[in-house]
Design a protein around this motif. Structure first.
Motif, short mmCIF file in Angstrom:
data_model
loop_
_atom_site.label_atom_id
_atom_site.label_comp_id
_atom_site.label_asym_id
_atom_site.label_seq_id
_atom_site.Cartn_x
_atom_site.Cartn_y
_atom_site.Cartn_z
N LYS A 10 -4.89 -9.06 -3.05
CA LYS A 10 -4.96 -7.51 -2.38
C LYS A 10 -3.43 -6.86 -2.34
O LYS A 10 -3.24 -5.79 -2.10
CB LYS A 10 -5.46 -7.72 -1.01
CG LYS A 10 -6.81 -8.14 -1.10
CD LYS A 10 -7.44 -8.50 0.32
CE LYS A 10 -8.89 -8.84 0.21
NZ LYS A 10 -8.93 -10.07 -0.67
N GLY A 69 -2.97 -3.48 -4.18
CA GLY A 69 -3.40 -2.29 -3.61
C GLY A 69 -4.22 -1.50 -4.60
O GLY A 69 -4.90 -2.22 -5.28
N TYR A 70 -3.74 -0.15 -4.86
CA TYR A 70 -4.72 0.70 -5.67
C TYR A 70 -4.63 0.31 -6.97
O TYR A 70 -5.43 0.62 -7.83
CB TYR A 70 -4.64 2.19 -5.38
CG TYR A 70 -3.20 2.48 -5.32
CD1 TYR A 70 -2.54 2.41 -6.32
CD2 TYR A 70 -2.80 3.57 -4.11
CE1 TYR A 70 -1.16 3.25 -6.61
CE2 TYR A 70 -1.52 3.87 -4.24
CZ TYR A 70 -0.79 3.86 -5.32
OH TYR A 70 0.64 4.58 -5.43
N GLY A 97 -5.34 -2.75 -8.36
CA GLY A 97 -6.35 -3.26 -8.69
C GLY A 97 -5.94 -4.77 -8.90
O GLY A 97 -4.94 -5.17 -9.24
N PRO A 98 -6.97 -5.80 -8.29
CA PRO A 98 -6.68 -7.16 -8.30
C PRO A 98 -5.98 -7.75 -9.53
O PRO A 98 -5.17 -8.77 -9.44
CB PRO A 98 -7.75 -7.98 -8.27
CG PRO A 98 -8.79 -6.88 -7.57
CD PRO A 98 -8.51 -5.43 -8.11
N GLN A 99 -6.24 -7.54 -11.00
CA GLN A 99 -5.46 -8.20 -12.07
C GLN A 99 -4.01 -7.86 -11.94
O GLN A 99 -3.36 -8.59 -12.53
CB GLN A 99 -5.96 -7.42 -13.47
CG GLN A 99 -5.43 -6.21 -13.82
CD GLN A 99 -6.56 -4.97 -13.50
OE1 GLN A 99 -7.01 -5.02 -12.19
NE2 GLN A 99 -6.95 -4.08 -14.24
N GLY A 142 -1.97 5.74 4.80
CA GLY A 142 -3.45 5.80 4.41
C GLY A 142 -3.49 5.25 3.09
O GLY A 142 -4.39 4.54 2.79
N LEU A 143 -2.45 5.48 2.32
CA LEU A 143 -2.73 5.05 0.90
C LEU A 143 -2.47 3.57 0.73
O LEU A 143 -1.46 3.08 1.45
CB LEU A 143 -1.72 5.98 0.01
CG LEU A 143 -2.06 7.01 -0.73
CD1 LEU A 143 -1.01 7.52 -1.57
CD2 LEU A 143 -3.36 6.84 -1.20
N ASN A 144 -3.22 2.72 0.16
CA ASN A 144 -3.06 1.49 -0.22
C ASN A 144 -2.17 1.14 -1.36
O ASN A 144 -2.49 0.79 -2.39
CB ASN A 144 -4.42 0.92 -0.62
CG ASN A 144 -4.40 -0.59 -0.40
OD1 ASN A 144 -3.58 -1.22 -0.16
ND2 ASN A 144 -5.72 -0.95 -0.58
N ASN A 150 -7.09 4.98 -12.45
CA ASN A 150 -8.35 5.38 -12.55
C ASN A 150 -8.31 7.13 -12.84
O ASN A 150 -9.18 7.86 -12.25
CB ASN A 150 -9.31 5.26 -11.20
CG ASN A 150 -9.49 3.71 -11.26
OD1 ASN A 150 -9.82 2.87 -12.05
ND2 ASN A 150 -9.41 3.03 -10.07
#
Lengths: 423, 565
Positions: A166, A169-170, A172-174, A132-134, A404
């Motif tokens: 991608k 994952g969570y 973030g793209p940077q 489930g987790l990215n 986040n």
């Protein structure tokens, strides 16, 4: 995550601004780059750790590489040869690599319980099963944890196939990867025809003026990140030479090999030398359902000399002591030889090799049984390896990463590092 | 009953709502919003945004693009005190509003996922139509949760995009419909969050544990199947003595909903068999949809209110938006309850709700804090100053195309094509309905023709598929796209009908600066900016086209353009 206004407070942001300030002082950018200041470059390099993954795509045979079983029903035609570490033998297809064993370590007891290419690639680079987790690719995590903010180069690069924001994952793209599919400079790095360096610098200067006007009272972490991305792009454009392998002496290029894998490994070394934190190079294709032995002679012939040259080159430049090198695949190959003289997908008992920083050199972890059909001692999986990579790089793999405002474990909490493999 | 006792009061703070002064019966919602926001402010907030700032903000939020220079001029010149209200109503009624909302809903519900069997175009069109027809929002959500033979085919996208895998579905129904991220509670009670326990997780899970992906043997079409049997059960991974053999379906904040007793031979309308999609007489999925269709579930109402608030205000009252729990209380609990009530009372009327938000002074505050504003007033959860909201990938694409004049040129080309035949022209002029139809058709054509351009921006600027879409990321690759990419470069090359072409026809530098700033930043330049433009053009008579392109490029890459402020 949104940041409060006027948030200049976080230390890194201040540093960045100081750095940008310094940069603005030498506008023109075309003239002075960060790493032309040798003292700083050296200091940075000393502290910074790197990770280099050589990914043998398709699934290299553990029996024709790190865990030979000569003279058994599964062993195939090749012999085992001694290495620079007494008592450790590997397959005779790797004579050059054998001489580097004192810089390396082996894990021979890997059971990832998977025979699927996609899942295997995911497991080995993400440290967990797809769920489930990215979760981020190890390169993205290492990029986030180790890559210096001031670096003019990205922290996570795929040479050859691969490369995707991608990957992050969570996180973030940077933190995602930049792909160099052609083994040369990244797409979009070249100024378009008709736009001179001078004109580009002129419009950027105008842009900075426009931004300062707006930001006077509205600066936030997000606006900082945005303006910073343009400075980053400019510096990346300036670093074009880093991606140009032809700048290396011909002799060294020959030693690496003139084939794509050789050039890609040489590029990987250049990237690490210039401060890229994570580099992954692919070598294809090891998916030898047919003619396993012929294919391995050919493929490993290319791999062996290049890989040994790479280790030697990294070591001689003092880079290996800060760089963790891992040779991995999505899985190994069946001990049983099929009717087409091939070996099929096999995740139950296979091996990987490591070299460089943070690990016990010459260590061999675990054992398979006599003909390699099962793990006999110290079974580990991708989760343990993932912890081990991070620890070898000086990252607490049992810690969390803030996403986040949510604290998420950096590695699978149900696994732990392979302590006896760590230096 | 034990399960009932385990439901914890979600917001202990709610008790406060009872003692806060009751709303005056006829006090409009936007006033109530301002009153409740004001009540928490230690001192006076930022003043209202000026007309230009408001204009840009409300266009971006409600139509997904910046206004054209003509639209900007008309609004700025309008002296009427009612003009903001009129603009809000005009934009809510515009053909662009449903397009913009389709993307808002997609970001929220799908996080840009694709479903097997429902194309992105089909899905977005389904959302667009839903908004265009002003269907109550909760009915859309109910349809997505039900996704059976009684709902439109496009509604299956929500579950299919999660492969109908019950855990993936549970997590996303929790997050997107009820605002709770129960991921951790799958394996054990959440270690840090009391509300997130396994009962809550498996109560929701039970609605979907009987659902699975079904591939129709002949057509290979992906459908959703549901069985009449199968129970949710769990064991904690931390303590195996904590377990439950059977958890009845229970929506967050609702009562357990045990199945009706049916005789074994009555369980199915279509019994399971090889290659046959089973259809149960009693569907748990449809039962959950029924709960949502009622609309009164507080988790649902709060979540919808919070998501829409966050879209307009740049931050949820609960933040992050999928993280409702007692240790992460809303910044303004009583306001959140009021918004939820309003949604329930107005049957989740999207336009009506957004209208109230847009009318509030809270929405219309300046993003520029006065120098005298104390630093603590800048905390985003106070809503004393407007937030900077990064443009979503689509907003950015459409705004760049608007600023460079590409959209306007295409709109005009489409319109003249539609009106080429005088008979058609007469028909479109017959009445207001047909005039509106013309605008709709123009918008459709424009959207189709610009699809490729928008995709190029989405590739670079959108957050990863399957993640919360309100995250902001700035990467060097994006900057390279703006710096060296062909798309922007070609749009900036002077043509008779684009921005730079227009600018090059203006000889007077002052007028040029005005046209440039109004077209790109939706405001006139100030004195220092006029001077900067004049300075930039000085001595560039020979390569004036290049100079103009450089300045236009800089404004398009500016922070002011990248954010909705």
């Amino acid at each position: 995550m949104k940041c409060r206004y006027a948030c200049g407070s976080p230390e890194h942001a201040l540093h960045r601004r100081k750095f940008l300030g310094a940069l603005a002082g030498v506008t023109g950018l075309g003239t002075v780059g960060f790493f032309t200041r040798p003292a700083v470059a050296k200091q940075l390099q000393k502290k910074q750790k790197h990770m280099l993954v050589i990914y043998l795509a398709g699934g290299v045979s553990q029996l024709e590489t790190w865990d030979p079983k000569p003279g058994t029903d599964t062993g195939g035609p090749f012999r085992a040869i001694p290495t620079s570490v007494p008592g450790v033998h590997i397959c005779e297809l790797l004579p050059h690599t054998a001489k580097q064993m004192h810089r390396m370590a082996l894990v021979r007891s890997l059971n990832t319980k998977n025979n699927d290419h996609g899942m295997g690639h995911y497991q080995m680079t993400h440290g967990r099963n797809r769920g489930g987790l990215n979760v981020p690719h190890v390169g993205a995590l290492v990029n986030r944890m180790l890559h210096p903010k001031e670096s003019p180069l990205p922290g996570f690069i795929h040479v050859g196939r691969g490369g995707d924001i991608k990957d992050a994952g969570y996180l973030g793209p940077q933190y995602g990867s930049l792909g160099l599919p052609s083994g040369g400079p990244p797409a979009g790095i070249a100024r378009p025809k008709g736009l001179s360096l001078e004109a580009d610098m002129r419009r950027h200067k105008f842009l900075r003026g426009v931004n300062n006007h707006f930001l006077a009272q509205r600066r936030s972490a997000e606006t900082e990140a945005y303006t910073y991305s343009y400075e980053q792009a400019l510096r990346l454009m300036e670093q074009r030479h880093v991606f140009e392998v032809d700048r290396e002496p011909e002799k060294l290029r020959e030693a690496y090999g003139s084939h794509p894998f050789g050039r890609h490994c040489l590029l990987a070394r250049r990237l690490i030398e210039h401060g890229v934190t994570y580099v992954q190079v692919n070598h294809t294709n090891y998916d030898t359902h047919h003619e396993n032995f012929n294919f391995h002679i050919e493929q490993l012939g290319e791999f062996d000399r290049t890989f040994a040259t790479l280790l030697e080159d990294l070591a001689s430049r003092g880079l290996l002591e800060h760089t963790l090198v891992v040779v991995m695949s999505e899985f190994g190959r069946t001990p049983r030889i099929n009717e087409r003289l091939g070996r099929d997908h096999w995740g139950r008992s296979w091996s990987i090799a490591l070299a460089g920083c943070g690990i016990q050199h010459g260590a061999v972890i675990g054992k398979t049984n006599k003909n390699g059909t099962a793990v006999a001692e110290r079974e580990v999986d991708h989760g343990h390896l993932f912890h081990t990579y991070l620890q070898a790089l000086g990252i607490d793999s049992t810690g969390n990463v803030d996403v986040n405002g949510r604290e998420l474990p950096v590695a699978d909490p149900a696994r732990e590092p392979i302590e006896e493999l760590l230096a | 009953m034990a399960a009932l006792q385990k439901i914890r009061l979600f917001f202990p703070l709610l008790a406060l709502a009872v003692i806060s002064p009751p709303a005056e019966a006829d006090e409009p919602l936007h006033r109530q919003i301002d009153r409740m926001i004001q009540a928490r402010l230690p001192s006076a907030p930022a003043p209202l945004a000026d007309d230009a700032q408001f204009l840009r903000r409300v266009y971006l939020d409600l139509t997904g693009r910046i206004p054209t220079p003509q639209e900007a001029r008309a609004f700025l010149a309008d002296g009427s005190p009612e003009k903001r209200l009129r603009l809000i109503d005009q934009l809510l009624a515009s053909p662009e509003f449903p397009w913009r909302m389709a993307h808002v809903l997609d970001d929220w519900l799908m996080e840009r996922r694709t479903a097997p069997g429902v194309s992105r175009t089909q899905w977005l069109e389904y959302l667009r139509r839903t908004v265009e027809q002003n269907r109550p929002l909760h009915l859309l959500l109910a349809e997505l949760l039900q996704a059976d033979d009684h709902t439109p085919q496009e509604a299956t996208a929500f579950l299919l995009a999660r492969n109908a895998e019950p855990h993936a579905v549970t997590r996303d129904v929790g997050r997107t419909i009820f605002g709770v991220d129960l991921q951790c509670a799958q394996c054990h009670d959440h270690p840090d969050i009391d509300d997130y326990n396994q009962d809550l997780y498996y109560g929701l899970f039970a609605f979907y544990t009987r659902t699975s992906l079904f591939t129709e043997p002949k057509s290979k079409r992906k459908l959703l199947a549901e069985k009449a049997q199968g129970e949710a059960s769990y064991t904690s991974v931390f303590d195996s003595s904590i377990k439950k053999e059977r958890v009845d379906p229970q929506p967050p904040g609702g009562k357990p909903l045990p199945d009706p007793k049916l005789a074994k031979e009555q369980l199915y309308l279509v019994a399971p068999a090889k290659g046959v999609r089973p259809v149960p007489r009693y569907s748990r999925r449809a039962r959950l949809a029924q709960v949502v269709r009622q609309g009164t579930n507080r988790y649902l109402a709060r979540n919808v209110a919070n998501r829409l608030w966050a879209m307009m205000m740049g931050r949820g009252l609960v933040h992050p938006v999928d993280y409702f729990h007692s240790d992460n209380p809303p910044s303004h609990p009583e306001l959140l309850e009021r918004l939820a009530d309003y949604l329930i009372q107005t049957r989740y009327n999207l336009r009506g709700f957004l209208r109230q938000l847009a009318l509030s002074h809270t929405y219309q505050r300046s993003s520029l804090p006065p120098k005298t504003l104390p630093a603590e007033m800048l905390a985003p959860e106070l809503f004393a100053v407007a937030q900077l909201k990064p443009l979503r990938a689509e907003q950015l694409a459409w705004s760049v195309m608007e600023a460079t004049g590409i959209s306007t040129a295409t709109r005009e080309a489409v319109r003249s094509q539609l009106l080429r035949d005088p008979k058609m022209r007469d028909i479109f002029q017959l009445d207001a309905r047909r005039a509106a139809l013309l605008e709709q058709m123009v918008q459709h054509q424009l959207a189709r023709r610009m699809e490729g351009n928008v995709r190029a921006f989405v590739r670079e600027f959108a957050p990863p598929v399957g993640e919360l879409q309100d995250q902001f990321h700035a990467t060097a690759a994006q900057a390279l796209f703006m710096n060296n990419g062909n798309l922007l470069r070609s749009w900036l090359a002077p043509r008779s009908n684009n921005l730079t072409g227009r600018l090059l026809k203006i000889k007077d530098t002052n007028k040029l600066a005005e046209e440039l700033y109004l077209s790109v930043l939706t405001r006139p330049p100030d004195e220092s900016e006029r001077q900067a433009v004049a300075q930039y053009l000085k001595g560039r008579d020979k390569d004036r086209p290049a100079a103009v392109q450089e300045m236009a490029w800089a404004l398009l890459c500016s922070v002011e353009f990248r954010f909705n402020h």
